[in-house]
Structure formats: C-alpha cells, structure tokens
Write a protein that holds these residues in place. Structure first.
Motif, mmCIF file in Angstrom:
data_model
loop_
_atom_site.group_PDB
_atom_site.id
_atom_site.type_symbol
_atom_site.label_atom_id
_atom_site.label_comp_id
_atom_site.label_asym_id
_atom_site.label_seq_id
_atom_site.Cartn_x
_atom_site.Cartn_y
_atom_site.Cartn_z
ATOM 1 N N ILE A 201 0.838 -1.202 0.000
ATOM 2 C CA ILE A 201 0.000 0.000 0.000
ATOM 3 C C ILE A 201 0.873 1.252 0.000
ATOM 4 N N LEU A 202 1.918 1.261 0.794
ATOM 5 C CA LEU A 202 2.834 2.409 0.845
ATOM 6 C C LEU A 202 3.516 2.636 -0.505
ATOM 7 N N ILE A 203 3.908 1.555 -1.163
ATOM 8 C CA ILE A 203 4.534 1.669 -2.485
ATOM 9 C C ILE A 203 3.562 2.297 -3.475
ATOM 10 N N ILE A 204 2.300 1.862 -3.446
ATOM 11 C CA ILE A 204 1.275 2.430 -4.334
ATOM 12 C C ILE A 204 1.103 3.918 -4.060
ATOM 13 N N PHE A 206 3.291 6.051 -2.677
ATOM 14 C CA PHE A 206 4.486 6.787 -3.119
ATOM 15 C C PHE A 206 4.490 6.943 -4.642
ATOM 16 N N PHE A 207 4.048 5.909 -5.350
ATOM 17 C CA PHE A 207 3.994 5.954 -6.810
ATOM 18 C C PHE A 207 2.993 7.008 -7.271
ATOM 19 N N GLN A 209 1.959 9.628 -5.579
ATOM 20 C CA GLN A 209 2.472 10.952 -5.223
ATOM 21 C C GLN A 209 3.547 11.403 -6.207
ATOM 22 N N SER A 210 4.394 10.487 -6.627
ATOM 23 C CA SER A 210 5.459 10.829 -7.574
ATOM 24 C C SER A 210 4.887 11.262 -8.917
ATOM 25 N N ILE A 211 3.892 10.528 -9.407
ATOM 26 C CA ILE A 211 3.248 10.885 -10.678
ATOM 27 C C ILE A 211 2.568 12.246 -10.544
ATOM 28 N N GLY A 212 1.858 12.453 -9.435
ATOM 29 C CA GLY A 212 1.182 13.726 -9.205
ATOM 30 C C GLY A 212 2.143 14.897 -9.169
ATOM 31 N N ASP A 213 3.267 14.736 -8.466
ATOM 32 C CA ASP A 213 4.273 15.803 -8.389
ATOM 33 C C ASP A 213 4.858 16.114 -9.760
ATOM 34 N N PHE A 214 5.121 15.062 -10.531
ATOM 35 C CA PHE A 214 5.677 15.254 -11.876
ATOM 36 C C PHE A 214 4.712 16.037 -12.767
#
Length: 222
Positions: A201-204, A206-207, A209-214
């Motif tokens: 769940i944490l990996i999902i 973080f993924f 959040q990373s896409i959103g930030d990009f």
C-alpha cells in the motif's frame, strides 16, 4: 531467505489483492476526477458574482457535497448497500466498493476544485469575457487551464485517500490489500502478511504521489 522471514505470505494472494486495490483505485480516481470537476465547477460558477450565479443550484450542490463529504467512509459503505445492490447486483467484491468510493471521494475533490478555481485572478476571466469568449470557452480555455496544477495536486491527494478507502472497504468484503491485511493477517495473527500488505500500500501511495508531483510541475507555468 524471504520465505523464512515471511513464512505465512502467499505471494499469489498478495498479487491478486494488489490487482484488486489498483482496480478499485484506478476506476474510482477516473470517475472522481470527472464528477469532482463537474461538481466543483457548479459550486464555483453558481456562487455569487460568478458566471452562472444561482442561489438555488448552488445551495443544492453545496448541500450534496457537504453531506457526502462528511459521512465516514465505513458508514457510507453500509448506507449505500441498497444502491450498490441495485447498480452492481452484489455488495461483495471489488466492483461493489466502487459506488461508495466514488460517492465518498467526488464531493471531497469537488471542494478542492472549487478552491483551485477561486484562486484564479478574476481579471483573467473578465478579459476573456471582454474579448467575446462564451461561457464554455471560459471554462475550457481559462478556468481549467489556469487551475490545472492545483487540480492535479487535488486529485493526487484524493487518489491517496482512495487507496486508504479501499483498505477500509476490505473490512466489508471488497477484497484488496485491506481485506488481505485484516482477514489473512490480523485475524489469523499473521503479522508478516499484514506487514507485506502495508508495504505494498505504501509503495502504491508513493507511486501516485510521484506521478502527481511530476504532472504538477510539468503543467505549472510559474
């Protein structure tokens, strides 16, 4: 080595649960994005001094948003069981969780959309009006483009909240990683199963959040 550290973990079950969580999250994020933008636009446009000023429509939309935004998700699932049975035909499984996920998240995102739209300089809208732009042109060529970074930030936060919602939905038989952590992990005292489900769940998250930030940085003109 891994099997010794995590003796109770069945990786096929983890993979199936991960697929169910991604399915619930993906479908509900797309629907929430669509419905949330519509609700947010109605909240903004029908408010006092805006393009479609209408007290009645604004009051109805605001009431809908406030009510469903305020109900705890686990209670919302129970309240929506008759509706879910009507739409899906069952109240168990990943598909059955979708109505509650969407109805619970769309009003939450709608408020974020409204806030994003309020931050747009009114001068930009007035300039577009003075040049003869129609209301639809103002919406699609001014309001949404100008607020796009904030809209992306909002849907990122909402998507992460939806991952949490899917975990709670697992407690009522929706499947996914929450269901795996609770039924196969907690109830059977298999701490390694609960740990693995939590890490996935944490990996999902973080993924997402990373896409959103990009995407936010890619669309930010400032």
């Amino acid at each position: 080595m891994v099997n010794e550290l995590l003796p109770n973990v069945k990786w096929s079950l983890v993979w199936n649960a991960t697929q169910q969580t991604l399915y619930m999250t993906g479908i509900s994020v797309v629907a929430t994005l669509f419905l949330g933008i519509i609700l947010g636009l109605f909240l903004y446009l029908t408010d006092k001094g805006n393009l479609w000023e209408n007290k009645i429509i604004h009051a109805i939309t605001a009431a809908f948003v406030n009510i469903f935004r305020s109900i705890p998700f686990i209670i919302l699932i129970i309240l929506l069981i008759p509706f879910t049975l009507f739409v899906v035909g069952t109240f168990l499984g990943a598909k059955a969780a979708l109505p509650a996920l969407i109805i619970g998240a769309a009003p939450f995102y709608a408020r974020m959309v409204e806030i994003a739209l309020r931050e747009i300089d009114k001068g930009v809208i007035e300039a577009a009006e003075s040049m003869g732009a129609t209301h639809l042109q103002i919406i699609f060529k001014v309001l949404i483009p100008e607020s796009l970074p904030a809209l992306i930030s909002g849907i990122t936060v909402t998507a992460i909240a939806l991952v949490s919602f899917t975990a709670m939905a697992g407690f009522v038989g929706a499947g996914g990683l929450g269901d795996l952590a609770f039924l196969d992990g907690f109830q059977r005292s298999r701490n390694d199963v609960t740990l693995v489900a939590t890490i996935v769940i944490l990996i999902i998250v973080f993924f997402i959040q990373s896409i959103g930030d990009f995407l936010k940085h890619a669309t930010d003109k400032r």
